[in-house]
Design an enzyme around this catalytic site. Structure first.
Site, PDB file in Angstrom:
ATOM      1  N   HIS A  91       1.635   4.533  -2.891  1.00  0.00           N
ATOM      2  CA  HIS A  91       1.789   5.991  -2.822  1.00  0.00           C
ATOM      3  C   HIS A  91       3.033   6.449  -3.582  1.00  0.00           C
ATOM      4  O   HIS A  91       3.028   7.509  -4.231  1.00  0.00           O
ATOM      5  CB  HIS A  91       1.892   6.437  -1.361  1.00  0.00           C
ATOM      6  CG  HIS A  91       0.597   6.363  -0.612  1.00  0.00           C
ATOM      7  ND1 HIS A  91      -0.561   6.955  -1.076  1.00  0.00           N
ATOM      8  CD2 HIS A  91       0.267   5.789   0.574  1.00  0.00           C
ATOM      9  CE1 HIS A  91      -1.540   6.733  -0.222  1.00  0.00           C
ATOM     10  NE2 HIS A  91      -1.070   6.035   0.788  1.00  0.00           N
ATOM     11  N   HIS A 135       3.120   9.001  -6.726  1.00  0.00           N
ATOM     12  CA  HIS A 135       4.023  10.153  -6.773  1.00  0.00           C
ATOM     13  C   HIS A 135       4.791  10.170  -8.094  1.00  0.00           C
ATOM     14  O   HIS A 135       4.899  11.214  -8.757  1.00  0.00           O
ATOM     15  CB  HIS A 135       4.986  10.093  -5.590  1.00  0.00           C
ATOM     16  CG  HIS A 135       5.809  11.330  -5.426  1.00  0.00           C
ATOM     17  ND1 HIS A 135       6.941  11.375  -4.642  1.00  0.00           N
ATOM     18  CD2 HIS A 135       5.687  12.575  -5.963  1.00  0.00           C
ATOM     19  CE1 HIS A 135       7.460  12.584  -4.693  1.00  0.00           C
ATOM     20  NE2 HIS A 135       6.732  13.318  -5.477  1.00  0.00           N
ATOM     21  N   HIS A 169       0.837  -1.206   0.000  1.00  0.00           N
ATOM     22  CA  HIS A 169       0.000   0.000   0.000  1.00  0.00           C
ATOM     23  C   HIS A 169       0.870   1.253   0.000  1.00  0.00           C
ATOM     24  O   HIS A 169       0.614   2.195  -0.754  1.00  0.00           O
ATOM     25  CB  HIS A 169      -0.915   0.007   1.222  1.00  0.00           C
ATOM     26  CG  HIS A 169      -1.661   1.300   1.412  1.00  0.00           C
ATOM     27  ND1 HIS A 169      -2.861   1.568   0.802  1.00  0.00           N
ATOM     28  CD2 HIS A 169      -1.342   2.416   2.134  1.00  0.00           C
ATOM     29  CE1 HIS A 169      -3.265   2.785   1.133  1.00  0.00           C
ATOM     30  NE2 HIS A 169      -2.361   3.317   1.948  1.00  0.00           N
ATOM     31  N   GLU A 170       1.907   1.261   0.830  1.00  0.00           N
ATOM     32  CA  GLU A 170       2.794   2.419   0.878  1.00  0.00           C
ATOM     33  C   GLU A 170       3.565   2.585  -0.429  1.00  0.00           C
ATOM     34  O   GLU A 170       3.806   3.706  -0.884  1.00  0.00           O
ATOM     35  CB  GLU A 170       3.752   2.301   2.060  1.00  0.00           C
ATOM     36  CG  GLU A 170       3.085   2.261   3.423  1.00  0.00           C
ATOM     37  CD  GLU A 170       2.110   3.407   3.663  1.00  0.00           C
ATOM     38  OE1 GLU A 170       2.320   4.507   3.086  1.00  0.00           O
ATOM     39  OE2 GLU A 170       1.137   3.210   4.408  1.00  0.00           O
TER      40      GLU A 170
END
Length: 227
Positions: A103, A107, A99-100
């Site tokens: 991100h 980006h 999940h991280e």
């Protein structure tokens, strides 16, 4: 009166939902921490592979202390994983780690809602600290201008939280799709991954709901005072 408005009952209910959401994310994380992923990958290994497979070789991964302290740092381009996630190979660990990474991929791809969130952050960080003082002073001294300014500032913080929702859901969606396509999980493990990620997303929904109801309360009080 400010402190006994009918909207307070809805806010209390939303706050209860928030507490339940926090309990659920912890209990769900703990439950699926006990279930090992068939791939045997640790959170770090899954995150590293997913980053590399998406051309993000320069994004670093660091362990951090605590539980559920995982986050992506866009300023330094670092994925920070809590120690249970970084070192373990459970369904919870690889779900949160990926999940991280979602991100980080957002980006790199300039995902519009994430770009908007980053642009809003400096302003929201400033006004969110000022808004409560403006509202309190405005209601105490019956100065509508202060109340109005406080509502505007608080509105920006609420919008920021609402913008955060699609960012989080999109990161989870990316994580699930990539975990399957890259073989980190089997089809029978998808249910556990979904439960971990959905529980985490619920905390953001609850927080946004509380803020939105508080904003509506202030607007209703402001409107009634003007009448």
């Amino acid at each position: 009166m400010l402190f006994f408005h009918p909207m307070d009952f809805l806010i209390i209910i939303a706050f209860g939902i928030s507490l339940w959401a926090q309990f659920r994310v912890k209990s769900t994380f703990n439950k699926w921490t006990e279930v090992q992923a068939s791939s045997g990958l640790t959170g770090y290994q899954a995150a590293r592979q997913m980053l590399d497979n998406n051309g993000l070789h320069d994004v670093q991964i660091e362990p951090v202390q605590g539980r559920l302290t995982d986050h992506y740092d866009p300023m330094n381009r670092v994925v920070r994983l809590s120690e249970p996630v970084y070192y373990e190979s459970s369904i919870s660990a690889i779900s949160v780690a990926c999940h991280e990474v979602g991100h980080a991929i957002q980006h790199a791809n300039s995902y519009p809602m994430l770009v908007l969130r980053h642009k809003m952050f400096p302003l929201v960080n400033l006004v969110s600290g000022i808004a409560p003082f403006l509202l309190i002073a405005g209601f105490i001294f019956s100065v509508s201008g202060l109340i109005g300014a406080g509502i505007v500032f608080f509105s920006l913080a609420v919008i920021f939280q609402l913008v955060t929702l699609p960012v989080e859901f999109n990161a989870s969606s990316r994580a699930r799709d990539l975990m399957i396509s890259e073989g980190f999980i089997r089809s029978e493990e998808e249910g556990g991954v979904a439960k971990v990620l959905n529980a985490a997303a619920l905390t953001y929904v609850a927080a946004a709901l509380i803020s939105l109801l508080e904003l509506l309360k202030f607007i209703m009080i402001f409107a009634s005072n003007r009448e």
